[in-house]
Scaffold this active site. Sequence first.
Site, short mmCIF file in Angstrom:
data_model
loop_
_atom_site.label_atom_id
_atom_site.label_comp_id
_atom_site.label_asym_id
_atom_site.label_seq_id
_atom_site.Cartn_x
_atom_site.Cartn_y
_atom_site.Cartn_z
N GLN A 76 21.07 -47.25 -16.22
CA GLN A 76 21.53 -48.11 -17.37
C GLN A 76 21.00 -49.64 -17.52
OE1 GLN A 76 20.64 -47.41 -14.01
NE2 GLN A 76 21.88 -48.46 -11.85
N ASP A 126 19.49 -58.43 -6.59
CA ASP A 126 20.31 -57.86 -6.02
C ASP A 126 20.32 -58.56 -5.07
OD1 ASP A 126 21.66 -55.56 -7.40
OD2 ASP A 126 19.44 -55.61 -7.77
N GLY A 152 26.71 -53.54 -10.55
CA GLY A 152 25.44 -54.94 -10.78
C GLY A 152 25.60 -55.56 -9.80
N ALA A 153 24.92 -56.80 -9.37
CA ALA A 153 24.88 -57.63 -7.75
C ALA A 153 26.61 -58.60 -8.31
CB ALA A 153 23.79 -57.76 -8.04
N ASN A 163 14.98 -56.00 -6.66
CA ASN A 163 15.67 -55.00 -7.72
C ASN A 163 16.44 -53.72 -7.71
OD1 ASN A 163 17.60 -56.04 -10.23
ND2 ASN A 163 15.06 -55.43 -11.51
N LYS A 164 16.88 -52.81 -9.07
CA LYS A 164 16.97 -52.32 -9.26
C LYS A 164 14.99 -51.05 -9.04
CE LYS A 164 19.57 -49.92 -9.62
NZ LYS A 164 20.32 -49.29 -8.95
N ARG A 167 28.08 -50.78 -0.53
CA ARG A 167 26.74 -50.83 -0.83
C ARG A 167 26.23 -52.13 -0.49
NH1 ARG A 167 25.74 -50.37 -7.16
NH2 ARG A 167 24.04 -49.43 -6.04
O1 MRU Z 1 22.86 -49.80 -8.92
P1 MRU Z 1 23.36 -50.88 -10.02
O2 MRU Z 1 23.86 -50.23 -11.68
O3 MRU Z 1 24.40 -51.45 -9.10
O4 MRU Z 1 22.04 -51.97 -10.44
C1 MRU Z 1 22.05 -53.31 -9.26
C2 MRU Z 1 22.17 -54.05 -10.56
O5 MRU Z 1 22.98 -54.12 -11.75
C3 MRU Z 1 20.13 -53.97 -11.38
O6 MRU Z 1 19.37 -54.34 -9.96
C4 MRU Z 1 20.32 -55.43 -12.03
O7 MRU Z 1 19.27 -55.19 -12.50
C5 MRU Z 1 19.89 -56.72 -10.81
S1 MRU Z 1 21.41 -57.87 -11.62
C6 MRU Z 1 22.94 -57.53 -11.91
#
Ligand code: MRU
Length: 375
Positions: A213, A254, A54-55, A264-265, A96
């Site tokens: 997630q 993100d 998570g970001a 975002n995801k 990441r």
């Molecule tokens: O791959 P992750 O679980 O680290 O994913 C990132 C995220 O948490 C999401 O994209 C989220 O919606 C962004 S907000 C923290």
Amino acid sequence: MLVDGVHYRTIWIDKDSGKLCMINQLVLPHRFEIVQCETHAAMCAAIKDMVVRGAGLIGASAGYGMWLGALEAPSSSLSEFDEAMVLFGDALKATRPTAKNLAWAVDRQLAAIKKGTSVKEKIAIALNTAQAIADEDAEFCRRIGEHGKKIIQELAGAKAKTNPGEPVNILTHCNAGWLAFVDYGSALSPVFAAHDSGIPVHVWVDETRPRNQGANLTAWELSRHGVPHSLIVDNAGGHLMQHNMVDMVITGADRVTRCGDAANKIGTYLKAVAARDCGVPFYVALPSSTFDFAMRDGVAEIPIEERDGAEVRFVQGKLPDGSLASVQICPDDTGARNWGFDVTPARLITGLISERGVCRASEEAILELFQEHRP
Ligand code: MRU
């Protein structure tokens, strides 16, 4: 947030042992496990392998990772120490690439540590900065909750007139709850705040393949907090929106460019397209550490992480005997590609919810709130 009545952050320094502790997100929702992280290398691995994810949380983790690095860096001269810290920062940044928060936290640490005039002082600065990043993340997410709650409140007021007794139906993708930050969360913070104020809400939780997630983390957070929710497959959102079963979408982010494009995801973009087609408001919630004021065009510029195809080929879950297992879902010789994120262009976003308030997803509106980034 509370877990069985006890307040937890996702990352913290234990008062008694002085050790850095984190919630192990690889085994939720089936087990609640706390792990310790003792070295810079262990932190890099924890971020890459998604023990923490998570970001906001990977930003805070990188902040603490720099402190762990400071404890290991050579102390014979200030220049050697500083050089080692730059390398530690590079290693953390490489874990990441998409979330801005991670590089932002490393750069903030490097700028702060530079000011120290002895190794001892630099280590103390690294610890204080890591704590400040974590505290700020929690506080900013709390404020996002307050700003976003007002939007939900308005929708609830309108709905009470047309469909009395029905909750506000909110769709979310991935996990942007407190587990993705230090506390509170971004997209879920307004939901928790609305629920706590007695506003009736119901959340459609996208499962969020391949790492699930939504199913593993968002559903767990909402169930622990008593917020009504239903798990849906990733492809269901469009159908629900066509049938007026979604009043708003809120996702996290993100990285968001100065013009309002939001990474975002993976799968978020498709939700935004469906929301626009169906006239459903689509909000993105983020703390300021997620903005990338150096980027304008998100599709062209935001680096998109590609992860191991094994995450697509295998699914992890709980067996009837309670043990965790991973099963293959495709033929032995089928390969997979696995992009972790996509970019939703600003034109599809109704508004951005940050700690400073709600604004349109446009350069002008963003810079109105963040004047310090005006040219
Ligand atoms: O791959 P992750 O679980 O680290 O994913 C990132 C995220 O948490 C999401 O994209 C989220 O919606 C962004 S907000 C923290």
